[in-house]
Design a protein around this motif. Structure first.
Motif, short mmCIF file in Angstrom:
data_model
loop_
_atom_site.label_atom_id
_atom_site.label_comp_id
_atom_site.label_asym_id
_atom_site.label_seq_id
_atom_site.Cartn_x
_atom_site.Cartn_y
_atom_site.Cartn_z
N ALA A 81 60.95 150.94 6.06
CA ALA A 81 62.00 150.22 6.79
C ALA A 81 63.36 150.83 6.49
CB ALA A 81 61.97 148.75 6.42
N PHE A 82 63.59 151.15 5.23
CA PHE A 82 64.85 151.81 4.84
C PHE A 82 64.98 153.16 5.51
CE2 PHE A 82 66.00 155.39 2.12
CZ PHE A 82 67.38 155.25 2.08
N SER A 83 63.89 153.94 5.51
CA SER A 83 63.94 155.31 6.03
C SER A 83 64.36 155.33 7.49
CB SER A 83 62.57 155.97 5.87
OG SER A 83 62.61 157.32 6.28
N GLY A 84 63.83 154.38 8.29
CA GLY A 84 64.24 154.32 9.69
C GLY A 84 65.71 154.01 9.84
N ALA A 85 66.19 153.05 9.05
CA ALA A 85 67.61 152.70 9.11
C ALA A 85 68.47 153.85 8.59
CB ALA A 85 67.87 151.43 8.29
N GLU A 88 69.12 156.33 11.26
CA GLU A 88 70.16 155.81 12.16
C GLU A 88 71.54 156.01 11.55
OE1 GLU A 88 67.34 152.16 13.86
OE2 GLU A 88 69.13 151.73 12.68
N ALA A 89 71.65 155.75 10.23
CA ALA A 89 72.94 155.90 9.55
C ALA A 89 73.40 157.36 9.57
CB ALA A 89 72.83 155.40 8.12
N ALA A 90 72.48 158.29 9.33
CA ALA A 90 72.83 159.70 9.32
C ALA A 90 73.39 160.14 10.67
CB ALA A 90 71.61 160.54 8.95
N ALA A 91 72.85 159.58 11.74
CA ALA A 91 73.30 159.95 13.09
C ALA A 91 74.71 159.46 13.38
CB ALA A 91 72.32 159.40 14.13
N MET A 92 75.21 158.54 12.58
CA MET A 92 76.57 158.02 12.78
C MET A 92 77.63 158.97 12.26
SD MET A 92 75.96 154.02 11.82
CE MET A 92 74.61 153.09 12.56
N PHE A 93 77.22 159.95 11.44
CA PHE A 93 78.15 160.95 10.92
C PHE A 93 77.94 162.25 11.68
CE2 PHE A 93 77.18 158.01 7.41
CZ PHE A 93 78.46 157.62 7.06
N SER A 94 78.87 163.17 11.52
CA SER A 94 78.75 164.45 12.22
C SER A 94 79.22 165.58 11.32
CB SER A 94 79.56 164.43 13.52
OG SER A 94 80.94 164.20 13.25
N GLN A 102 72.96 163.59 4.35
CA GLN A 102 71.53 163.89 4.33
C GLN A 102 71.08 164.53 3.02
OE1 GLN A 102 71.51 166.19 7.99
NE2 GLN A 102 70.54 164.50 9.12
N SER A 103 72.02 165.12 2.27
CA SER A 103 71.67 165.75 1.00
C SER A 103 71.54 164.74 -0.14
CB SER A 103 72.72 166.80 0.62
OG SER A 103 73.95 166.18 0.24
#
Length: 226
Positions: A81-85, A88-94, A102-103
Motif C-alpha cells: 500500500a505504501f509502495s503504490g502511494a 504517486e508521490a515521486a510523480a509529484m516532483f520533477s 527516488q534515491s
C-alpha cells in the motif's frame, strides 16, 4: 484549593539528567532503512508505549491507541500500500528533485521488526471536551505529543524509529480493520540500529537544511515571513 498532597517538587534535573534529555532531542533521527533484524523485546516495547501514554492530552482524554504489527505478512501488505502511494508521490516532483526522492531508501516497514499504527479516537471524552471547545484539533495534537514521547524514549533505549506518512488512509484502515471514525495519526517503524546519521538524513542528502532559529523567533507580534 488544590490538593497539596498531590503536588510534587518541581526541582530542576541534575546536570547529567538534563544533558541526557537534550541528547535525546538533538540526536533523534527518522530512520528509514538502517534497521537490524534483532527482535525488539516486549519489555522495551512496553516501556516505549508507556512513555507515549504519559504524553499530555487535552482534557486528559488520552485519545490514542497503538496497533502493534509484527507479522511479516501484514507488514508486506502494508508495504505494498505504501509502495503504490510512494510512486504517486515521486510523480509529484520533477527533474533532480524527483531523482533525489527516488534515491531515498524507504524500507522500514519490511526491515523493522515492529510497526506501530498510532490512532486518535476523536469521539473519546464525549461531545464537549475541556480544552477542545474552541480548537477541535487539540486531540490530534495530543496524539502527536504521544508519538514524540515514544520517539525520544526510543532514542534513549538505542531503538531507531521512522515515521511513514506516505499512505492512503483508506488502505491502512482496510488492512488493519480500523473503524471510519478513527483518525490515523502516525505509522511508525521501530527496531535496533547500529548507526544513525549525525545530522538529519534529508539534510545530509541535500533535500533541505535546518533553518536558523533567529529567523523563526518574532518578538511580541508577527513580523513578516522569515
Amino acid at each position: 484549593m488544590p490538593n497539596t498532597s498531590a503536588l510534587a517538587q518541581a526541582a530542576p534535573f541534575s546536570e547529567s539528567e538534563r544533558d541526557a534529555v537534550y541528547k535525546a532531542i538533538y540526536t533523534r533521527r527518522d530512520v528509514r532503512d538502517q534497521f537490524l533484524p534483532e527482535p525488539l523485546p516486549n519489555e522495551v516495547l512496553l516501556r516505549l508505549l508507556d512513555a507515549a501514554h504519559h504524553a499530555p492530552s487535552v482534557g486528559f482524554v488520552q485519545p490514542w491507541n497503538f496497533i502493534v504489527i509484527r507479522s511479516s505478512a501484514d507488514r508486506e501488505r502494508i508495504w505494498k500500500a505504501f509502495s503504490g502511494a510512494n510512486e504517486e508521490a515521486a510523480a509529484m516532483f520533477s527533474g533532480e528533485r524527483q531523482s533525489t526522492y527516488q534515491s531515498l531508501k524507504l524500507e522500514g516497514i519490511r526491515k523493522a521488526p515492529v510497526n506501530i499504527c498510532v490512532t486518535c479516537d476523536r469521539t473519546r471524552g464525549g461531545d464537549v471536551v475541556l480544552g477542545r471547545t474552541h480548537n477541535k484539533s487539540m486531540d490530534l495534537y495530543s496524539t502527536v505529543c504521544a508519538i514524540q514521547n515514544l520517539w525520544l524514549a526510543a532514542r534513549a533505549e538505542g531503538v531507531g524509529m521512522g515515521w511513514v506518512s506516505i499512505f492512503h488512509d483508506a488502505d491502512l484502515k482496510r488492512i488493519l480493520a480500523i473503524p471510519d471514525r478513527i483518525e490515523i495519526v502516525g505509522y511508525l517503524c521501530l527496531g535496533y540500529v547500529d548507526q544513525l546519521y549525525e545530522r538529519p538524513e534529508l539534510e545530509v542528502k541535500g533535500w533541505n537544511q535546518r533553518a536558523l532559529l533567529d529567523d523563526l523567533i518574532f518578538d511580541g507580534k508577527w513580523q513578516g515571513d522569515p
